[in-house]
Design a protein around this motif. Sequence first.
Motif, short mmCIF file in Angstrom:
data_model
loop_
_atom_site.label_atom_id
_atom_site.label_comp_id
_atom_site.label_asym_id
_atom_site.label_seq_id
_atom_site.Cartn_x
_atom_site.Cartn_y
_atom_site.Cartn_z
N PHE A 1 -0.04 -27.85 -0.21
CA PHE A 1 0.89 -28.87 -1.26
C PHE A 1 0.37 -28.88 -2.76
CE2 PHE A 1 3.73 -32.20 -1.41
CZ PHE A 1 3.31 -33.09 -2.21
N GLN A 2 -1.08 -28.77 -2.62
CA GLN A 2 -1.75 -28.87 -4.03
C GLN A 2 -1.43 -27.57 -4.86
OE1 GLN A 2 -5.79 -29.17 -3.25
NE2 GLN A 2 -5.58 -31.74 -2.81
N HIS A 3 -1.50 -26.60 -4.11
CA HIS A 3 -1.16 -25.02 -4.64
C HIS A 3 0.18 -25.14 -5.12
CE1 HIS A 3 -2.18 -20.93 -5.39
NE2 HIS A 3 -1.16 -20.70 -4.84
N ALA A 4 1.18 -25.68 -4.51
CA ALA A 4 2.64 -25.70 -4.86
C ALA A 4 2.85 -26.53 -6.30
CB ALA A 4 3.53 -26.16 -3.85
N SER A 5 1.93 -27.46 -6.36
CA SER A 5 2.07 -28.31 -7.49
C SER A 5 1.41 -28.00 -8.60
CB SER A 5 2.10 -29.88 -7.24
OG SER A 5 0.41 -30.06 -6.56
N ASN A 6 0.54 -27.46 -8.25
CA ASN A 6 -0.78 -26.98 -9.19
C ASN A 6 -1.52 -25.95 -8.83
OD1 ASN A 6 -2.44 -26.90 -11.69
ND2 ASN A 6 -3.48 -28.61 -11.19
N PRO A 7 -1.62 -24.61 -9.02
CA PRO A 7 -2.40 -23.91 -8.55
C PRO A 7 -3.72 -24.07 -8.41
CG PRO A 7 -1.05 -22.91 -10.36
CD PRO A 7 -0.90 -24.20 -10.46
#
Length: 67
Positions: free
Chosen positions: A34-40
């Motif tokens: 989820f974090q990677h989708a919103s902010n690498p």
Amino acid sequence: MAKKAAKETLNELSLQELKARLRESQEKSFRLRFQHASNPLKNPMEIRTARREIAKVMTVLRQKEVA
């Protein structure tokens, strides 16, 4: 060498502890994706590590269920 030691520690855990570890690993994987989708992520390899941890725990769980 460290990988073998980590697997041995998983083999020593009880079924309840393994299920708790599996749940924690799945939650960690979800958060990372989820974090990677919103902010690498700074280290996207963490996603792979979490996924492999889930696989290791599931393997040990299955081995204990069959035995």
